[in-house]
Every structure is written in structure tokens, then in C-alpha cells.
Design an enzyme around this catalytic site. Structure first.
Site, PDB file in Angstrom:
ATOM      1  N   GLU A   1     183.304  46.339  43.347  1.00  0.00           N
ATOM      2  CA  GLU A   1     184.674  46.316  43.852  1.00  0.00           C
ATOM      3  C   GLU A   1     185.539  47.344  43.143  1.00  0.00           C
ATOM      4  O   GLU A   1     186.417  47.951  43.752  1.00  0.00           O
ATOM      5  CB  GLU A   1     185.283  44.920  43.674  1.00  0.00           C
ATOM      6  CG  GLU A   1     186.546  44.683  44.508  1.00  0.00           C
ATOM      7  CD  GLU A   1     187.833  45.152  43.855  1.00  0.00           C
ATOM      8  OE1 GLU A   1     188.861  45.258  44.561  1.00  0.00           O
ATOM      9  OE2 GLU A   1     187.835  45.408  42.629  1.00  0.00           O
TER      10      GLU A   1
ATOM     11  N   ASP B   1     182.023  42.873  38.585  1.00  0.00           N
ATOM     12  CA  ASP B   1     182.156  44.145  37.870  1.00  0.00           C
ATOM     13  C   ASP B   1     183.572  44.307  37.331  1.00  0.00           C
ATOM     14  O   ASP B   1     184.540  43.763  37.877  1.00  0.00           O
ATOM     15  CB  ASP B   1     181.776  45.330  38.765  1.00  0.00           C
ATOM     16  CG  ASP B   1     182.660  45.476  39.990  1.00  0.00           C
ATOM     17  OD1 ASP B   1     182.961  44.448  40.635  1.00  0.00           O
ATOM     18  OD2 ASP B   1     183.052  46.608  40.314  1.00  0.00           O
TER      19      ASP B   1
END
EC number: 3.5.1.18
Length: 402
Positions: free
Chosen positions: A155, A90
Site C-alpha cells: 500500500e 507494509d
């Protein structure tokens, strides 16, 4: 010992890492979305003998903090030691794409750089380890131990349905990571000049002080929460929490937001809210920070009618990997490939290493330069991504051969 095939040239590493990086970066995987990046990795890892599983946590119908997150755990081998690469597919939002020199998800090479969101943080790191693993396994199919990859798409966001949940699953089945290489962009001025062998803890709080609303001309009929707060805040902001140690700076407390008032200039508000955050060293515990905070506030609120409450949120405990086999492997690999004597650091924010270190794993962060992370025109030097793959391959040699 250095056993790489002489044909493993920097050019080979660079081209292979660049191609995979571009493939990953062209997927607009803004948190919590993966957009198929993990499938791309599985396609590369499966022919090497990796067994993979996707782990989904969160609500498929929800958004925000409760959104479903896709995670990948892939492993080759079933023996110790387990060398695991931890990373995230991500990325943070791009902002206005018109402000970018090159469109953020075009992933193009220009002026010696690879441009795009995720270039530094951290799709090139994932690509570099994948290429390093492919080359290492080709040259050493019967290596010792196991190689694993733990990849999340949570994250950059809440970090509640990502690495932390995967680690819970692994711990429940007693599957331990021995050495964890986190591919976060640790380098500062040149590739490999800094590695992170620890991180400070992060403890946040929202302090709400409640008084009694009233007219500013009649303060005796009201309780001003702002006035009650100020003496406590003055002491709170200058308190020395510890002096740090050889590995960590002193614990710091910063106030990021103060919100109070109705907007009218003749109304004493009922409440005022203060948002604060500790970044703390191994010299102080979460419990000690909470206790000392309450001690300060209790003293100042003892003689006022105002009351307070704190909503605490622990993002992670501090961790430190002392010099040992993993740190030594980093130092050797960086020196061999770049000629640099790396420096150990615990500076910066938190990373997913905070979820892995408590299991007993040695954890180190090593990646490309971090100068443009989260910025418009994020980019990374082309030369660095090939060298990073070489460094990762050398580390595998140090940890899993002989």
C-alpha cells in the site's frame, strides 16, 4: 442494537489490541515486505472459522515496482452481506533510526503512547479489527453474513501488486464485498472525530517539451523549450478545473518538479520536464482533465517550433460513499464508545479504498489519529487502540446482527 457482553471492558480490548499491535510492529515490514505479519493474523483468525488464501503477485526475483507482493484474503461465512476490513502490513522506511526517541521497530509503551513505525499507519488498526472480530464471533457465532479481511504489503509503495490485484481475483469469481472498512488513520484531533467516506482522484503527468539545443548568443539557431513552455505553464497553473461540490473541494493542480538546462550558463537546452499532479473531484473526469490540458498546451505550442508530450499516470478515480448503512454504523459506534459526533470528510491523499469502491462496495476509512504518520517518532495513544477495537466491534454488531 448493542448486544456486547458486559465483560467486554475497555481494558480487555486495550490489552489484547496492544499485545497484537506490538507483535506486528516488531516485524520490520517495509514495503513490499510482510515479514510474517499475515501469518500472525491467520493464526488468530483460523480458530474462528476463517478460510484464508495467500495471493502472490509480481516477480519473486525482482525489486522495486515489479517486486513480488504477498496478500491475504481471509473470510468467515459464505453469505451476504460481506463486511470486509482492508489494511496493509507494509510500512514506510524509518529514516535514520538514531533520530528516533525509541527505536522504530522496538514497539514500546512510554508516556501513554505506543511508539514505533506502523503505530498509527496502520498496524494498530489491523490489531484492533482482529480483536474486535474475535470478541464478536465469540459472542455471536451464528451472526448474519460474512466477515473478511483483505491485507496487503503493497500500500505504501507502487500499489500495483496489492489490493488492486486481489480485487481483480475476487471480481473474476464474482465474490463481492458489501461493506468495506479501511483501517487508515482517519482521526484528526481525537479518536473518531473524522471518517473518510470518499477520496479525491489522483492523476499525474510528466510533460516533456523538446526544442533545439544551441548557444545562448545565437538564439535564432536554436529553439528554447523553456521559453516555449512558460506562457503555457502560466495559464495551466491558474486554470479553474471545477468548483467542487458538497462533498469535495475544487479540483487542484500542483507542479512538483521542473527540470531543464545543462548546468552551463551559455547553452540553450534541448528539453525541459515538468512533473504535475491533479487531485480531482467527482465534478470532473480523468478524460476531461486530459482534454483540457492538451487544449491549453496545443494553443500555446501552435506558433512555436518546440513540441511536447505527456506521460500520464492515473493512480485512482475519486469515490464517494453516500450516507447509508455503513456510514450510519460508523456514526453509531463512534458515538457509543467515544461520545463524539463524527464528521465526514474526503480530504487527504489516496488509499486502497479507490480499488474497492468501483466494485459497488460501500467504503469508509476509520482509524486512529494521523498526526505522526510517516514521521520520526510515530506513535498512537494507548487509550485509543482499545477504544478503536470497541468501535469496530460495535460496527460488526450494527451490520451483522438482527
Amino acid at each position: 442494537m448493542h448486544t456486547s457482553d458486559p465483560s467486554n471492558t475497555a481494558t480487555d480490548h486495550q490489552q489484547q489490541t496492544l499485545e497484537l499491535s506490538i507483535e506486528l510492529m516488531r516485524r520490520d515490514s517495509v514495503t513490499p515486505h510482510d515479514k510474517g505479519c499475515q501469518e500472525v493474523l491467520v493464526e488468530r483468525l483460523s480458530p474462528l472459522g476463517f478460510v484464508h488464501e495467500f495471493m502472490y503477485f509480481g516477480d519473486e526475483q525482482a525489486s522495486g515496482r515489479d517486486a513480488q507482493v504477498k496478500n491475504l484474503w481471509a473470510r468467515r461465512g459464505n453469505q451476504d452481506p460481506v463486511v470486509c476490513f482492508a489494511g496493509h502490513t507494509d510500512v514506510v522506511p524509518t529514516g535514520n533510526p538514531d533520530n528516533w526517541r525509541i527505536a522504530p521497530f522496538d514497539a514500546k509503551v512510554h508516556d501513554g503512547y505506543l511508539w514505533g513505525r506502523g503505530a498509527a499507519d496502520m498496524k494498530t488498526g489491523i490489531a484492533a479489527f482482529t480483536v474486535a472480530t474475535e470478541r464478536f464471533v465469540k459472542n455471536h457465532p451464528d451472526h448474519n453474513g460474512s466477515i473478511a479481511m483483505l491485507i496487503t504489503s503493497d500500500e505504501e509503495g507502487p500499489s500495483i501488486n496489492g489490493t488492486v490485484k486481489v480485487i481483480e481475483v475476487l471480481e473474476a469469481r464474482n465474490e463481492k464485498i458489501t461493506y468495506c472498512l479501511v483501517g487508515e488513520p482517519s482521526s484528526t484531533d481525537s479518536l473518531g472525530d473524522v471518517i473518510k467516506n470518499g477520496r479525491r482522484g489522483s492523476l499525474g503527468g510528466i510533460l516533456t517539451v523538446t526544442g533545439k539545443q544551441g548557444h545562448v548568443a545565437y538564439p535564432h539557431l536554436a529553439v528554447n523549450p523553456i521559453h516555449a513552455l512558460l506562457p503555457a505553464l502560466a495559464e495551466f497553473s491558474v486554470t479553474e478545473w471545477d468548483k467542487g461540490n458538497d462533498f469535495f473541494p475544487a479540483t487542484s493542480m500542483q507542479i512538483s518538479n521542473i527540470n531543464g538546462g545543462t548546468g552551463a550558463n551559455n547553452v540553450i537546452p534541448e528539453t525541459v520536464e515538468v512533473v504535475f499532479n491533479f487531485r480531482f473531484s467527482t465534478e470532473t473526469t480523468e478524460e476531461e482533465l486530459r482534454a483540457k490540458t492538451h487544449e491549453i498546451l496545443d494553443k500555446h505550442f501552435a506558433n512555436t517550433e518546440a513540441t511536447y508530450e505527456i506521460d500520464w499516470k492515473l493512480s485512482g478515480h475519486p469515490f464517494l460513499t453516500a450516507e447509508g448503512k455503513l456510514v450510519d454504523a460508523c456514526k453509531v459506534a463512534i458515538k457509543d464508545i467515544t461520545g463524539t459526533d463524527t464528521q465526514l470528510s474526503t480530504s487527504g491523499g489516496t488509499s486502497d479504498g479507490r480499488f474497492i469502491a468501483p466494485t459497488g462496495a460501500q467504503v469508509v476509512e476509520l482509524g486512529v489519529r494521523n498526526a505522526t504518520i510517516h514521521q520520526v517518532d510515530e506513535r498512537v495513544e494507548i487509550d485509543d487502540i482499545g477504544k478503536l477495537a470497541q468501535i469496530y466491534e460495535r460496527m460488526l454488531e450494527e451490520l451483522l446482527l438482527g
